[in-house]
Write a protein that holds these residues in place. Sequence first.
Motif, PDB file in Angstrom:
ATOM      1  N   HIS A 165      22.195  10.047 -19.955  1.00  0.00           N
ATOM      2  CA  HIS A 165      22.622   8.681 -19.838  1.00  0.00           C
ATOM      3  C   HIS A 165      23.401   8.093 -20.845  1.00  0.00           C
ATOM      4  O   HIS A 165      23.481   6.829 -20.699  1.00  0.00           O
ATOM      5  CB  HIS A 165      21.311   7.788 -19.380  1.00  0.00           C
ATOM      6  CG  HIS A 165      20.790   8.175 -18.014  1.00  0.00           C
ATOM      7  ND1 HIS A 165      21.194   7.743 -16.835  1.00  0.00           N
ATOM      8  CD2 HIS A 165      19.275   8.814 -17.959  1.00  0.00           C
ATOM      9  CE1 HIS A 165      20.343   8.196 -15.918  1.00  0.00           C
ATOM     10  NE2 HIS A 165      19.341   9.007 -16.767  1.00  0.00           N
ATOM     11  N   GLU A 207      12.796   7.514  -7.373  1.00  0.00           N
ATOM     12  CA  GLU A 207      13.765   7.732  -6.511  1.00  0.00           C
ATOM     13  C   GLU A 207      14.015   9.074  -5.737  1.00  0.00           C
ATOM     14  O   GLU A 207      14.604   9.088  -4.678  1.00  0.00           O
ATOM     15  CB  GLU A 207      15.092   7.577  -7.542  1.00  0.00           C
ATOM     16  CG  GLU A 207      15.026   6.248  -8.156  1.00  0.00           C
ATOM     17  CD  GLU A 207      16.109   6.119  -9.306  1.00  0.00           C
ATOM     18  OE1 GLU A 207      16.728   7.237  -9.649  1.00  0.00           O
ATOM     19  OE2 GLU A 207      16.669   5.175  -9.743  1.00  0.00           O
ATOM     20  N   LEU A 216      12.040   6.091 -17.580  1.00  0.00           N
ATOM     21  CA  LEU A 216      12.922   6.824 -16.836  1.00  0.00           C
ATOM     22  C   LEU A 216      12.470   7.764 -15.979  1.00  0.00           C
ATOM     23  O   LEU A 216      12.684   8.110 -14.832  1.00  0.00           O
ATOM     24  CB  LEU A 216      13.996   7.552 -17.774  1.00  0.00           C
ATOM     25  CG  LEU A 216      14.935   8.342 -17.134  1.00  0.00           C
ATOM     26  CD1 LEU A 216      15.854   7.345 -16.351  1.00  0.00           C
ATOM     27  CD2 LEU A 216      15.790   9.019 -18.282  1.00  0.00           C
ATOM     28  N   GLN A 251      10.730   6.389 -12.917  1.00  0.00           N
ATOM     29  CA  GLN A 251      11.672   5.962 -12.016  1.00  0.00           C
ATOM     30  C   GLN A 251      12.189   7.163 -11.187  1.00  0.00           C
ATOM     31  O   GLN A 251      12.527   7.044 -10.050  1.00  0.00           O
ATOM     32  CB  GLN A 251      12.735   5.054 -12.501  1.00  0.00           C
ATOM     33  CG  GLN A 251      13.677   4.542 -11.786  1.00  0.00           C
ATOM     34  CD  GLN A 251      13.316   3.555 -10.670  1.00  0.00           C
ATOM     35  OE1 GLN A 251      11.939   3.026 -10.840  1.00  0.00           O
ATOM     36  NE2 GLN A 251      13.944   3.260  -9.643  1.00  0.00           N
ATOM     37  N   CYS A 252      12.654   8.152 -12.089  1.00  0.00           N
ATOM     38  CA  CYS A 252      13.321   9.552 -11.556  1.00  0.00           C
ATOM     39  C   CYS A 252      12.204  10.050 -10.266  1.00  0.00           C
ATOM     40  O   CYS A 252      12.921  10.308  -9.182  1.00  0.00           O
ATOM     41  CB  CYS A 252      13.604  10.546 -12.377  1.00  0.00           C
ATOM     42  SG  CYS A 252      15.003   9.867 -13.314  1.00  0.00           S
TER      43      CYS A 252
END
Length: 419
Positions: free
Chosen positions: A152, A381, A374, A377-378
């Motif tokens: 990122h 998702e 992160l 959240q990954c």
Amino acid sequence: MSTFGSHFRVTTYGESHCRSVGCIVDGVPPGLPLTESDIQPQMTRRRPGQSALTTPRDEKDKVEIQSGTEFGVTLGTPIAMIVRNEDQRPHDYGGGGKSDMDSFPRPSHADFTYLEKYGVKASSGGGRSSARETIGRVAAAGIAEKYLKLAHNVEIVAWVSSVGNEHQFPPTPEHPTYATQPDFLSLLDNITREKVDSFAPIRCPDKASAQRLTRTIEQFRDAHDSIGGTVTCVIRNCPIGLGEPTFDKLEATLAHAMLSLPATKGFEIGSGFGGCEVPGSTHNDPFIVDSTTGKLRTRTNNSGGIQGGISNGAHIYFRTAFKPPATIGQQQSTARYGGEEGVLEAKGRHDPCVVPRAVPIVEAMAALVVMDALMAQCAREAMRAKLPALENGMMIAVKDSGTNATNADVKDVLNGVAE
């Protein structure tokens, strides 16, 4: 306990004068190129003995990867890293009641509380309360930073923003919070670690401020005393959507991380305490359309890049306060463990101010927080991607083998909930 993180889990071990310190990192993504050369730069920035403003203890802090990689690539298995203590001097502290240093609980140190909690304590240095423990954190963060940069382009930069009552950006009637000062906002956009280190050893990226802050530390060092200060940190290019409301908001985990560091006494994010002195009409961050991306962003950033506990894509910035180091060279009237009054004159090698060396440690903890958030959240998702798509947050028409529901059925249900 000694473990930090839920998905990217870091366990540190070691005391200030034991044979080695280090960490085990679990949850590292497989396939990440990784060698000691990725870890060592931050270890070197953290190590003692860098200048006359820090402790003269001479440690090279060379990191060794023990497991979890093969041919310079991570395997997805736990990574163990070790740093050997080479300049140990436990005799500076006596041991077993053989010197005054071991007869007194040092004022404002962890000696008394560790003894009360465990019934035993490390007789040399601060044991687990020593900043030596942070080596494992910095090593683990080297892995996180490598992934965050590759995936990122996340950039994390910290610097010394005050020492004692000398501030790089002192509050003014016009700007009670540094969050609105143009020079500070420009610094958030452009500051780099190379720029910060060009002002070594103080690591305050402004010539006049660096001179004032350096003189302050020197005055207290020469008086065999100590002084505190603050470190400011910015996280750039942080993905939107990180943070786990309600109890693990991103600013809450950042605060947890920073206040877990030795000698910390305060944390503020965005406009911080100064933001309490301005009205909401001034403090609010209105939304605009970014002319480059066509997406929404905030015109100002008093929120510090986090709203509702979730990253919003703006720069995340915060400040951490460090108290004066507890161990000083002056005589101090205090009491022995047995209750008798006495005078303690500490021996050993100690920082007159910890903030210059705290810079890479603050960066390290920020990296661990972002990496952990992160990964959470990954995972969310990836699970969401298996479900029917949404349109503006509403379920799109779908029929599957398990239901006869139509788009109209779904909308009726959602409308009913809304009513």
